[in-house]
Scaffold this motif. Structure first.
Motif, mmCIF file in Angstrom:
data_model
loop_
_atom_site.group_PDB
_atom_site.id
_atom_site.type_symbol
_atom_site.label_atom_id
_atom_site.label_comp_id
_atom_site.label_asym_id
_atom_site.label_seq_id
_atom_site.Cartn_x
_atom_site.Cartn_y
_atom_site.Cartn_z
ATOM 1 N N ARG A 22 47.439 40.624 33.219
ATOM 2 C CA ARG A 22 48.470 39.647 32.852
ATOM 3 C C ARG A 22 48.172 38.281 33.488
ATOM 4 N N ILE A 23 47.643 38.302 34.728
ATOM 5 C CA ILE A 23 47.294 37.028 35.381
ATOM 6 C C ILE A 23 46.210 36.306 34.587
ATOM 7 N N LEU A 24 45.159 37.049 34.199
ATOM 8 C CA LEU A 24 44.067 36.423 33.443
ATOM 9 C C LEU A 24 44.510 35.982 32.061
ATOM 10 N N SER A 25 45.466 36.710 31.486
ATOM 11 C CA SER A 25 45.924 36.333 30.143
ATOM 12 C C SER A 25 46.726 35.035 30.163
ATOM 13 N N LYS A 26 47.291 34.672 31.312
ATOM 14 C CA LYS A 26 48.089 33.460 31.401
ATOM 15 C C LYS A 26 47.279 32.245 31.843
ATOM 16 N N SER A 27 46.404 32.422 32.847
ATOM 17 C CA SER A 27 45.725 31.248 33.410
ATOM 18 C C SER A 27 44.212 31.370 33.433
ATOM 19 N N ASN A 28 43.693 32.579 33.305
ATOM 20 C CA ASN A 28 42.254 32.812 33.392
ATOM 21 C C ASN A 28 41.684 32.287 34.718
ATOM 22 N N ASP A 29 42.552 32.267 35.764
ATOM 23 C CA ASP A 29 42.156 31.765 37.073
ATOM 24 C C ASP A 29 41.890 32.970 37.979
ATOM 25 N N THR A 30 40.630 33.202 38.350
ATOM 26 C CA THR A 30 40.268 34.382 39.148
ATOM 27 C C THR A 30 40.762 34.274 40.586
ATOM 28 N N THR A 31 41.119 33.060 41.013
ATOM 29 C CA THR A 31 41.610 32.932 42.391
ATOM 30 C C THR A 31 43.010 33.516 42.561
ATOM 31 N N LEU A 32 43.666 33.791 41.431
ATOM 32 C CA LEU A 32 45.017 34.349 41.494
ATOM 33 C C LEU A 32 45.026 35.884 41.469
ATOM 34 N N THR A 71 28.091 38.778 38.978
ATOM 35 C CA THR A 71 27.451 38.558 40.276
ATOM 36 C C THR A 71 27.667 39.723 41.243
ATOM 37 N N LYS A 72 28.558 40.627 40.886
ATOM 38 C CA LYS A 72 28.897 41.765 41.756
ATOM 39 C C LYS A 72 29.424 41.308 43.110
ATOM 40 N N SER A 73 30.072 40.158 43.101
ATOM 41 C CA SER A 73 30.660 39.628 44.330
ATOM 42 C C SER A 73 32.176 39.795 44.271
ATOM 43 N N VAL A 74 32.816 39.669 45.430
ATOM 44 C CA VAL A 74 34.244 39.904 45.543
ATOM 45 C C VAL A 74 35.024 38.697 45.031
ATOM 46 N N LEU A 75 36.036 38.974 44.158
ATOM 47 C CA LEU A 75 36.949 37.950 43.676
ATOM 48 C C LEU A 75 38.283 38.023 44.418
ATOM 49 N N ALA A 76 38.645 39.211 44.862
ATOM 50 C CA ALA A 76 39.891 39.406 45.617
ATOM 51 C C ALA A 76 39.706 40.678 46.449
ATOM 52 N N PRO A 77 40.350 40.710 47.617
ATOM 53 C CA PRO A 77 41.246 39.711 48.232
ATOM 54 C C PRO A 77 40.476 38.491 48.698
ATOM 55 N N THR A 78 41.193 37.420 48.943
ATOM 56 C CA THR A 78 40.565 36.130 49.205
ATOM 57 C C THR A 78 39.774 36.107 50.507
ATOM 58 N N GLN A 79 40.138 36.960 51.513
ATOM 59 C CA GLN A 79 39.395 36.932 52.778
ATOM 60 C C GLN A 79 37.963 37.434 52.611
ATOM 61 N N TYR A 80 37.685 38.125 51.507
ATOM 62 C CA TYR A 80 36.328 38.604 51.242
ATOM 63 C C TYR A 80 35.706 37.901 50.042
ATOM 64 N N LEU A 81 36.278 36.755 49.655
ATOM 65 C CA LEU A 81 35.829 36.049 48.468
ATOM 66 C C LEU A 81 34.344 35.694 48.564
ATOM 67 N N GLY A 82 33.595 36.057 47.533
ATOM 68 C CA GLY A 82 32.173 35.744 47.472
ATOM 69 C C GLY A 82 31.282 36.757 48.160
ATOM 70 N N LYS A 83 31.852 37.726 48.843
ATOM 71 C CA LYS A 83 31.043 38.737 49.531
ATOM 72 C C LYS A 83 30.397 39.686 48.519
ATOM 73 N N VAL A 92 32.292 43.221 27.531
ATOM 74 C CA VAL A 92 32.038 43.267 28.969
ATOM 75 C C VAL A 92 33.354 43.023 29.684
ATOM 76 N N PRO A 93 33.731 43.843 30.653
ATOM 77 C CA PRO A 93 35.012 43.670 31.340
ATOM 78 C C PRO A 93 35.074 42.322 32.052
ATOM 79 N N ALA A 94 36.295 41.813 32.170
ATOM 80 C CA ALA A 94 36.473 40.553 32.891
ATOM 81 C C ALA A 94 36.196 40.730 34.376
ATOM 82 N N ALA A 95 36.544 41.885 34.903
ATOM 83 C CA ALA A 95 36.309 42.179 36.319
ATOM 84 C C ALA A 95 36.444 43.689 36.519
ATOM 85 N N LEU A 96 36.084 44.114 37.713
ATOM 86 C CA LEU A 96 36.186 45.521 38.062
ATOM 87 C C LEU A 96 37.063 45.676 39.302
#
Length: 547
Positions: free
Chosen positions: A219-229, A251-263, A320-324
């Motif tokens: 639902r978050i992606l359907s409204k804003s397409n903002d992965t930071t949310l 990229t197989k990197s972390v999108l959430a939670p934010t403390q691990y963003l990019g890991k 392709v899924p938006a995220a996992l």
């Protein structure tokens, strides 16, 4: 025939026995002396005749065993093993036969036959052993040995226990033990099943948590397409979900939670989950990491603006899924989940044991109770045909014997007279008294109990020698007197008068009482005897001397 004696595995005697009888024991006059305290002085007798041998136990203390079975006498075969105390006796002739038969295949049968002294010739015993009749006899002996073993080692001790313990208690113990053993052997599979069920249910619960995360982030992606949310807040309340990440599918990197963003995630099991969800197109997957934890993974579908009503569970062209969403999950070791089936099984087993005990007890006691009621009616003078209403051969035979005994009693005593407490004979008014008392006297020869006969006026008609010695109530002085005047023990006299009165007033109903006589508690039973006209003429008092 050659016999070999071993003790503790070592050969202590090897002896060739010709035809005859040989005493075995530790006595110095025995032919085969076995020096051991476990061997009786004259333990057994070994009889040899031709190519046959037999063992006979001579009432030894520890018994004689053949092939592990206790025997009194036994025809021996070539391979039989005799055990006496800590000694083992074997017939070694058959070994020699087998060895020499192998030699004969190399040297030739002709050479062997020319030498009569050569003991490698096949013996008659070896030939007899192979005959069909001997095989049948041996099978019969084995069956008899098994029956003997069951009788001596199982049934006799069981009957000994039944002498001192109520059979209902024994029956209950056997049933509970049998069902407990069966339950014990089912514990392992039940526990294994419980563990599997607990694990499956907990993993399903973990997958449900991930589905909540998928729906919320879709639902978050359907409204804003903002992965930071993107958020994994739905998993924070579950203590069994150790860690949860939302990963970028490219990229197989972390999108959430934010403390691990990019890991970046390098866990091989996570990479295998990636392969299942992206390359194979699965919507969810589970990977066992082997350390008690699992990788649970689900895909967040790609949002298509052209179809804003598309939900994760709807059918659509694979994309392709938006995220996992990936979670590290540890199933709880729930005691309730694992042991609840076992507790239910134990409760069911207990209920089955109680139900089985009740049914078996009723099955056994009902026909016995019927026989008892019929016999009681017959003893009161009623015309009753004793019969067993159940298919119990032993009770049916007992009923036949009782009917025969009653018919003999009636034919000898006449009329429909009652047979009191096993006393034979029926009486006809005035002439009945002498016959009745004569039968009482005959019965006393085989009875260890004290007997007293009173008439309707409580006058003594007969006193047995056992009761006379117990109470110093001499028959020659007591007969014809009221029991209250003849007996010095007022407590006994009062009790039997009361019992006799109750028998008469109840029209023959048996009466019982317990009385202390000479410091010992005794059981008393009063039984009425009817005349042929139905009136009660005498009351028989029985004083139990044993128990």
């Amino acid at each position: 025939m050659k016999f070999e004696v071993k003790q503790n595995g070592a050969v202590v005697l090897s002896k060739e026995l010709t035809e005859g009888s040989y005493k075995i024991g530790r006595g110095t006059d025995c032919d085969i002396i076995l020096d051991s305290t476990k061997v009786s002085k004259h333990h057994a007798l070994l009889v040899v005749k031709g190519n046959r041998a037999a063992i006979l136990d001579t009432d030894s203390s520890n018994g004689t065993f053949v092939n592990g079975f206790l025997v009194k006498k036994q025809l021996l075969k070539a391979k039989d093993v005799i055990e006496i105390g800590d000694f083992v006796i074997k017939n070694i002739t058959h070994r020699q036969v087998k060895r020499n038969l192998e030699v004969s295949s190399v040297q030739g049968n002709a050479a062997l036959e020319t030498d009569p002294s050569n003991d490698s010739l096949p013996s008659e015993e070896f030939q007899v052993e192979s005959s069909p009749d001997e095989s049948l006899q041996q099978n019969k002996n084995v069956a008899e040995n098994i029956v003997t073993f069951v009788d001596t080692k199982v049934l006799l001790p069981f009957y000994g226990v039944m002498k001192i313990t109520d059979y209902r208690f024994i029956l209950g113990v056997i049933l509970v033990a049998a069902i407990s053993v069966a339950s014990f052997f089912s514990v392992a599979p039940i526990l294994d099943w419980g563990v599997k069920i607990t694990k499956q249910e907990s993993i399903k619960r973990g997958q449900t948590i991930l589905k909540q995360i998928v729906r919320e982030n879709y639902r978050i992606l359907s409204k804003s397409n903002d992965t930071t949310l993107l958020t994994v807040a739905a998993a924070e309340a579950d203590k069994d979900m150790l860690e949860v990440y939302i990963l970028d599918t490219r990229t197989k990197s972390v999108l959430a939670p934010t403390q691990y963003l990019g890991k970046s995630i390098s866990d091989n099991y996570v990479l295998l989950a990636f392969e299942d969800l992206i390359e194979q197109g699965k919507s969810e997957t589970v990977k066992d990491r082997g350390d008690g934890t699992y990788i649970l993974a689900q895909s967040i579908p790609y949002f298509n603006n052209s179809d804003s009503n598309l939900l994760p569970d709807s059918e659509a062209e694979p994309q392709v899924p938006a995220a996992l969403v990936v979670g590290y999950f540890k199933p709880p070791k729930s005691i309730v989940g694992i042991y609840e089936p076992l507790a239910i099984s134990g409760l069911v087993s207990l209920l089955l044991a109680l139900a089985s005990f009740y049914l078996l007890f009723k099955m056994m006691s009902y026909p016995v109770g019927q026989l008892s009621e019929q016999l009681d009616s017959a003893l009161k003078g009623d015309e009753v045909e004793i019969s067993c209403k159940a298919k119990f051969p032993e009770l049916e035979s007992l009923a036949t014997v009782i009917n025969f005994a009653l018919s003999k009693v009636k034919s000898s005593g006449g009329g429909n007279a009652e047979v009191p407490s096993g006393i034979p004979g029926g009486l006809d008014m005035d002439s009945e008294e002498s016959s009745y008392l004569k039968n009482i006297e005959e019965f006393c020869f085989g009875s260890t109990d004290g007997l007293l006969v009173l008439d309707r006026d409580k006058k003594v008609k007969y006193v047995s020698s056992v009761l006379s010695d117990l109470l110093s109530l001499r028959s020659q002085y007591a007969v014809g007197q009221n029991i209250g005047d003849a007996c010095q023990d007022g407590s006994f006299a009062g009790t039997v008068i009361d019992m006799a009165e109750r028998v008469i007033t109840s029209l023959g109903e048996n009466q019982t009482a317990t009385l202390e006589i000479n410091g010992v508690s005794r059981n008393l039973t009063a039984v009425g005897h009817r005349y042929s006209n139905g009136d009660i003429g005498f009351v028989l008092i029985t004083v139990k001397m044993n128990g």
